[in-house]
Structures are given as structure tokens and as C-alpha cells.
Design a protein around this motif. Structure first.
Motif, short mmCIF file in Angstrom:
data_model
loop_
_atom_site.label_atom_id
_atom_site.label_comp_id
_atom_site.label_asym_id
_atom_site.label_seq_id
_atom_site.Cartn_x
_atom_site.Cartn_y
_atom_site.Cartn_z
N MET A 155 2.55 -0.50 -11.98
CA MET A 155 2.68 -0.41 -10.53
C MET A 155 1.27 -0.33 -9.98
SD MET A 155 4.89 -0.35 -8.06
CE MET A 155 4.09 -0.90 -6.55
N GLY A 203 -1.31 -0.53 -6.49
CA GLY A 203 -1.56 -0.58 -5.05
C GLY A 203 -2.84 -1.33 -4.79
N ASP A 219 -0.76 -13.11 -1.23
CA ASP A 219 0.45 -13.57 -1.93
C ASP A 219 0.09 -14.13 -3.31
OD1 ASP A 219 1.94 -12.86 0.27
OD2 ASP A 219 2.01 -14.89 1.10
N LYS A 233 -0.69 -11.19 -5.65
CA LYS A 233 0.54 -10.49 -6.02
C LYS A 233 1.33 -11.29 -7.05
CE LYS A 233 2.90 -8.29 -2.83
NZ LYS A 233 3.61 -7.95 -1.57
N LYS A 293 4.07 -4.64 -10.76
CA LYS A 293 4.47 -4.81 -9.37
C LYS A 293 3.26 -4.44 -8.51
CE LYS A 293 9.37 -3.79 -10.03
NZ LYS A 293 10.52 -2.91 -9.64
N THR A 294 3.13 -5.10 -7.37
CA THR A 294 1.95 -4.89 -6.54
C THR A 294 2.37 -4.73 -5.08
OG1 THR A 294 0.63 -6.25 -8.04
CG2 THR A 294 -0.30 -5.81 -5.87
N GLU A 295 1.82 -3.70 -4.44
CA GLU A 295 2.10 -3.47 -3.03
C GLU A 295 0.79 -3.27 -2.27
OE1 GLU A 295 4.88 -3.53 -1.31
OE2 GLU A 295 6.25 -3.85 -2.98
N VAL A 319 -1.34 -1.48 0.53
CA VAL A 319 -1.35 -0.21 1.26
C VAL A 319 -2.64 -0.11 2.07
CG1 VAL A 319 0.05 0.97 -0.48
CG2 VAL A 319 -2.44 1.06 -0.63
#
Length: 270
Positions: free
Chosen positions: A133, A135, A148, A151, A159-161, A163
Motif C-alpha cells: 500500500m 501513498g 495515472d 499508479k 495499491k497506490t493512492e 494524498v
């Protein structure tokens, strides 16, 4: 999205860098011939070439010059030296992604120029088993299609978000450092199982699989963790007795305090 003509560069190829490269290769998004890494020694270069099947050299500037996406996968204490080597080699079109803790976007802009595309990232060690995971926060030069692209590129290991940068300390505490807390929990449950008579190897398997499955339930059912907890707690049953003990011993407050301290420490890194 096509990565056919993109060169993915890595400066640093330790445990995390290698895990990221392996995930990218397994995703089949990028061919091994288009991944280029720089390491410190010729021995390490040969070792990484043999293990990963990519091109590896000992020249940071060469990798920086050729990369369309450049990962800086080195420890924070080496970052000043690395940036000094590559500052005249990276173009304004190169997307630069650093995983060094405690180095903010402003730091990279001062070292490399305010016109550079900078992404600050915080991955975690489960990336080594393709369950990470991460950020990320970005500067104003990075375009949406580039976000995009990054990611998608990282999907093979994490998974990449996105922030805001002021939450990177929270990212560190809740995902970057939290595997240590989870490992402690698994170890404690396994120790208790051993005390109850279960062989240790089997105890670790039961405890770890229970944690894995529970996490998957949160992610896949989208139910509140409290609701899932209540599903396990039958009236006057065994589980509610265990939950009562955890509450009495302050499990929630201990986790809360630990995460809070980690955020504080992370925000204090320079």
C-alpha cells in the motif's frame, strides 16, 4: 496505457527497489530491456542483472539521463549526494519518484529545480509479496495522465493512492510502519497458541492466515470493521470474552497511541 517506449529507471536496487522492479516485470507492463538500474558496485550490478534480468550499471547520472520515469530508491542519508550527481541529467519531462522518508517535495525542488516533475512516495514492505500500500503526493508539474501512469505501473506490487503532502506522516504510520504492529500481533497470537499446545509453525500459519483473511474481508465486503467484529461475537460466546479482555487491557488505546507517536516522529524527520 502503453509503456512500450518508456524507460523505467531505478537509482538504488535494495530490498524495496528490487521488489518494485519484480512487481513491474510480473505485471508485463514493461519489458526487462526497458528497466535500467544503478547500484554502487560491479558485484552488486552483476548480481541484480542475474536475478532480475534487467540492465544494471554503477552510474547514477546515466540512468537519470535515460529514464522517462525515475525511482529514487535510496536511503535519506544518501539523497543529497545522489541529487548532486543527477541534477544536470534529468529533463523536465522525467517523472521523478522518491521513496525516501522525511524528504518533502520542497527539498527536491530546491535540489533539482522547481520545473521538475516530483512525486514523493511511501511504499511498505508488503510490496515484497505484491500486496503493498503506497501513498504518493505530487508537485504542480505532474499531469493527471502521469499520475495515472505511475499508479498503473505500481499495480504489480502495490495499491497506490494520492494524498496531500500534509498527510504523508499519517501514511507512514498507518501503512508504512504498520506492518511491524501487525507482525507483533501475529507473533503474540502465535505465542498464545503455543502456550495452548499448538506447534509453533502451525501457530504462525493459523494466526497469519486469520489476519490475511480478516483484512481481505474489510477490503472486499466494504463493511465497517466494527460490523465485521460483531458478526464474530455471538451472545455469551468465546469471542466476546476475548474482546472484553482486549478492551480491558487497552488494545485500542495502545494502537491509537502507537500510530499517533509514529505520525509525530515521521513529521519530525528532515
Amino acid at each position: 496505457m502503453s509503456f512500450e517506449n518508456k524507460i523505467i529507471g531505478f537509482i538504488g536496487c535494495g530490498n524495496m527497489g528490487s521488489a518494485m522492479i519484480s512487481g513491474i516485470l510480473e505485471s508485463k507492463l514493461v519489458e526487462s530491456k526497458n528497466i535500467f538500474a544503478a547500484v554502487k558496485s560491479k558485484e552488486s550490478a552483476l548480481d541484480k542483472e542475474n536475478k532480475l534480468g534487467i540492465k544494471v550499471c554503477c552510474n547514477n547520472a546515466e540512468v537519470a539521463q535515460k529514464s522517462d520515469i525515475l525511482f529514487l530508491a535510496v536511503k535519506p542519508q544518501f539523497m543529497d549526494e545522489i541529487l548532486e550527481e543527477i541534477k544536470n541529467e534529468v529533463s523536465n519531462d522525467t517523472v521523478i519518484i522518491s521513496i525516501a522518508a522525511g524528504k518533502d517535495i520542497n527539498y527536491y525542488e530546491k535540489k533539482l529545480g522547481e520545473d521538475k516533475k516530483i512525486i514523493r512516495a511511501m511504499p511498505n514492505t508488503p510490496s515484497m509479496v505484491k500486496e503493498g500500500m503506497m501513498g504518493i503526493c505530487i508537485n504542480c508539474n505532474v499531469q493527471k495522465e502521469e499520475i495515472d501512469m505511475v499508479k498503473e505501473l505500481c499495480m504489480g506490487f502495490s495499491k497506490t493512492e494520492v494524498v496531500p503532502e500534509n498527510l504523508m506522516g499519517v501514511v507512514t504510520a498507518v501503512s508504512g510502519s504498520s506492518p511491524a504492529y501487525v507482525f507483533m500481533f501475529i507473533e503474540a497470537m502465535a505465542d498464545a497458541a503455543v502456550l495452548g499446545g499448538m506447534p509453533r509453525k502451525q501457530a504462525y500459519e493459523f494466526a497469519a492466515q486469520a489476519v490475511l483473511g480478516s483484512a481481505k474481508m474489510v477490503l472486499e465486503t466494504k463493511k465497517h470493521p466494527g460490523e465485521l467484529k460483531d458478526m464474530v461475537c455471538s451472545p455469551a460466546g468465546t469471542t466476546i470474552q476475548a474482546v472484553k479482555t482486549l478492551e480491558k487491557e487497552g488494545m485500542r488505546s495502545a494502537v491509537f497511541e502507537a500510530v499517533e507517536k509514529c505520525i509525530e516522529a515521521s513529521n519530525g524527520l528532515k
